[in-house]
Scaffold this active site. Sequence first.
Site, PDB file in Angstrom:
ATOM      1  N   ASP A   1       4.517 -14.001  11.919  1.00 48.53           N
ATOM      2  CA  ASP A   1       3.181 -14.476  11.572  1.00 48.53           C
ATOM      3  C   ASP A   1       2.180 -13.335  11.760  1.00 48.53           C
ATOM      4  OD1 ASP A   1       0.632 -15.609  11.607  1.00 48.53           O
ATOM      5  OD2 ASP A   1       1.274 -17.426  12.645  1.00 48.53           O
TER       6      ASP A   1
ATOM      7  N   LYS B   1      -7.182  -0.450  11.618  1.00 50.10           N
ATOM      8  CA  LYS B   1      -6.603  -0.908  10.358  1.00 50.10           C
ATOM      9  C   LYS B   1      -5.381  -0.058  10.021  1.00 50.10           C
ATOM     10  CE  LYS B   1      -5.994  -1.421   5.741  1.00 50.10           C
ATOM     11  NZ  LYS B   1      -5.117  -0.610   4.871  1.00 50.10           N
TER      12      LYS B   1
ATOM     13  N   GLU C   1       0.830  -1.216   0.000  1.00 48.00           N
ATOM     14  CA  GLU C   1       0.000   0.000   0.000  1.00 48.00           C
ATOM     15  C   GLU C   1       0.860   1.260   0.000  1.00 48.00           C
ATOM     16  OE1 GLU C   1      -3.101  -0.036   2.989  1.00 48.00           O
ATOM     17  OE2 GLU C   1      -3.574   2.079   2.635  1.00 48.00           O
TER      18      GLU C   1
ATOM     19  N   HIS D   1      -2.211  10.451  -0.299  1.00 46.84           N
ATOM     20  CA  HIS D   1      -2.279   9.186  -1.016  1.00 46.84           C
ATOM     21  C   HIS D   1      -2.103   9.372  -2.518  1.00 46.84           C
ATOM     22  CE1 HIS D   1      -3.214   5.443   0.968  1.00 46.84           C
ATOM     23  NE2 HIS D   1      -3.921   6.074   1.881  1.00 46.84           N
TER      24      HIS D   1
HETATM   25  P1  NAD Z   1       9.883 -22.759  16.652  1.00 48.66           P
HETATM   26  O1  NAD Z   1       9.369 -23.975  17.332  1.00 48.66           O
HETATM   27  O2  NAD Z   1      10.354 -22.868  15.245  1.00 48.66           O
HETATM   28  O3  NAD Z   1      11.073 -22.115  17.501  1.00 48.66           O
HETATM   29  C1  NAD Z   1      10.970 -21.855  18.874  1.00 48.66           C
HETATM   30  C2  NAD Z   1      11.986 -22.709  19.611  1.00 48.66           C
HETATM   31  O4  NAD Z   1      13.297 -22.192  19.408  1.00 48.66           O
HETATM   32  C3  NAD Z   1      11.781 -22.666  21.104  1.00 48.66           C
HETATM   33  O5  NAD Z   1      10.770 -23.563  21.475  1.00 48.66           O
HETATM   34  C4  NAD Z   1      13.176 -23.035  21.615  1.00 48.66           C
HETATM   35  O6  NAD Z   1      13.318 -24.418  21.701  1.00 48.66           O
HETATM   36  C5  NAD Z   1      14.118 -22.521  20.530  1.00 48.66           C
HETATM   37  N1  NAD Z   1      14.902 -21.319  20.917  1.00 48.66           N
HETATM   38  C6  NAD Z   1      16.205 -21.083  20.621  1.00 48.66           C
HETATM   39  N2  NAD Z   1      16.604 -19.895  21.112  1.00 48.66           N
HETATM   40  C7  NAD Z   1      15.557 -19.353  21.749  1.00 48.66           C
HETATM   41  C8  NAD Z   1      15.337 -18.100  22.421  1.00 48.66           C
HETATM   42  N3  NAD Z   1      16.316 -17.182  22.585  1.00 48.66           N
HETATM   43  N4  NAD Z   1      14.112 -17.847  22.899  1.00 48.66           N
HETATM   44  C9  NAD Z   1      13.108 -18.740  22.743  1.00 48.66           C
HETATM   45  N5  NAD Z   1      13.259 -19.937  22.123  1.00 48.66           N
HETATM   46  C10 NAD Z   1      14.470 -20.243  21.609  1.00 48.66           C
HETATM   47  O7  NAD Z   1       8.822 -21.588  16.647  1.00 48.66           O
HETATM   48  P2  NAD Z   1       7.662 -21.118  17.610  1.00 48.66           P
HETATM   49  O8  NAD Z   1       7.965 -19.700  17.931  1.00 48.66           O
HETATM   50  O9  NAD Z   1       7.380 -22.052  18.741  1.00 48.66           O
HETATM   51  O10 NAD Z   1       6.397 -21.179  16.604  1.00 48.66           O
HETATM   52  C11 NAD Z   1       6.195 -20.204  15.611  1.00 48.66           C
HETATM   53  C12 NAD Z   1       5.542 -20.785  14.380  1.00 48.66           C
HETATM   54  O11 NAD Z   1       4.328 -21.457  14.712  1.00 48.66           O
HETATM   55  C13 NAD Z   1       5.181 -19.722  13.405  1.00 48.66           C
HETATM   56  O12 NAD Z   1       5.656 -20.109  12.140  1.00 48.66           O
HETATM   57  C14 NAD Z   1       3.637 -19.721  13.411  1.00 48.66           C
HETATM   58  O13 NAD Z   1       3.138 -19.324  12.155  1.00 48.66           O
HETATM   59  C15 NAD Z   1       3.324 -21.144  13.740  1.00 48.66           C
HETATM   60  N6  NAD Z   1       2.004 -21.471  14.322  1.00 48.66           N
HETATM   61  C16 NAD Z   1       1.115 -20.525  14.781  1.00 48.66           C
HETATM   62  C17 NAD Z   1      -0.087 -20.921  15.372  1.00 48.66           C
HETATM   63  C18 NAD Z   1      -1.025 -19.854  15.919  1.00 48.66           C
HETATM   64  O14 NAD Z   1      -0.706 -18.684  15.864  1.00 48.66           O
HETATM   65  N7  NAD Z   1      -2.199 -20.204  16.470  1.00 48.66           N
HETATM   66  C19 NAD Z   1      -0.392 -22.268  15.508  1.00 48.66           C
HETATM   67  C20 NAD Z   1       0.533 -23.207  15.032  1.00 48.66           C
HETATM   68  C21 NAD Z   1       1.728 -22.810  14.464  1.00 48.66           C
END
Ligand code: NAD
Length: 433
Positions: free
Chosen positions: A287, A271, A93, A385
């Site tokens: 996300d 928005k 946009e 705009h």
């Molecule tokens: P992930 O599991 O890929 O990574 C997180 C992991 O990284 C942690 O669990 C930990 O083990 C590790 N890690 C390493 N260094 C860290 C630090 N400094 N701090 C925290 N953790 C560290 O990702 P995630 O964040 O658990 O999940 C994100 C993904 O899940 C996104 O792609 C999202 O789109 C997706 N998702 C979203 C939903 C929802 O929003 N309802 C549902 C399902 C999946």
Amino acid sequence: MGVMFMEKKSSRISGFYKLPVAERLEKVADFADLNDEEKKIFLRNGDVALGIDTEIADRMIENVIGVFELPLGIATNFVINGREYLIPMAIEESSVVAAASNAARIARVKGGFHASTTDPVMIGQIQLLNVEDFEKAADTVRKEKKKLLEVANAQDKTLVSFGGGARDIEVKVLGEGKERMLILHLLVDVRDAMGANAVNTMCEALAPIVEEITGGKARLKILSNLADKRLARAEAVFDKETIGGDEVVDAFLEGYRFAVFDPYRAATHNKGIMNGIDAVVIATGNDWRAIEAGAHAYAARDGQYKPLTKYWKDKDGNLVGSIEIPLAIGTVGGASSLHKKAQLCRKIVGVKTAGELAQVIASVGLAQNFAALLALSTVGIQKGHMELHAQNIAVMAGAKGDQIDEIAKRMIEEKNVRIDRAKELMKELYGIV
Ligand code: NAD
């Protein structure tokens, strides 16, 4: 040994918008210490390079046929908690990046944005059905809390090693009669992750144990996107003289109050906030659906959908704005670790933690909203705009290079920014049909 003199870097880069794309990239590379290889990830021989190739894309989602691009711009002028930031924004946009930069320029006059975050605590939910005695089941869960938290933490030793992990469990009862259900909230400090995978894994591991100790049946086990324990806040003072004096401040506040009273207006108000927030969330590989869901659910938390920002006057008559918004964003995990441009965007914004990124994103949301309301309560939104919109229309009519500016300029002068007029001008000026 020589002494290193650190030059203080400023995000106030005058005339940035007038530079050609490659020169803008040079300025940003200087600011963020990008090397030649990193620069090539944005621009290769003048062409756009890919942040993910089809091979990676094919692993990320299903049925891939290619990758999809968005313009990537840089918001300038931001000072947040005394630090200078250049902020990458991926958005289709027009006017959003310019408006954020302009708002940040005004906020600088009074010291920029002051931002903070709560601990990064996400909520996982376990839904329990067929419970016979709800009081007893809730008590049992509370009694077994320590053991349940230990099981949860055993699922993610990495997270625990970074200082995160499951912190607490809350219980509530929902529904009536046969539809009654017991809901467990697992509170997890997810540190620098968005946290969905981490929390979902913990909830799934706890479910059979919770079934056993309560006699219930676990149905859903999933993260809540209403991340109201993971809030980011930002505040800024907008100097009244810079924005046009007392009358403009009053007009601004009148416009703001409309959103406070009316969900139809509040939806558009929010928005505008999300224009800025989503653009940074996307650029940093996060996300944005999770952020959108959280933001709007939080805006409706009192039963009426409300603006996510607040505005008032300080004792000197300056305009003060603040934002409070749940921001489940990560700097590790998810897609953010696969996308080269997302990684570099995080380098450009220069954040060390997800909390700092959340502070930046909240500040951009406030800046975006301030810019929109200032335009709306004074000259109207279309003036700003129009210029880029006219350029887009010119491109749609087939204009290239200098033709784009010429056609856009003429349409604006004529106050007739339309595709049919752009096509006529292409024919009149360049003989192109
Ligand atoms: P992930 O599991 O890929 O990574 C997180 C992991 O990284 C942690 O669990 C930990 O083990 C590790 N890690 C390493 N260094 C860290 C630090 N400094 N701090 C925290 N953790 C560290 O990702 P995630 O964040 O658990 O999940 C994100 C993904 O899940 C996104 O792609 C999202 O789109 C997706 N998702 C979203 C939903 C929802 O929003 N309802 C549902 C399902 C999946």
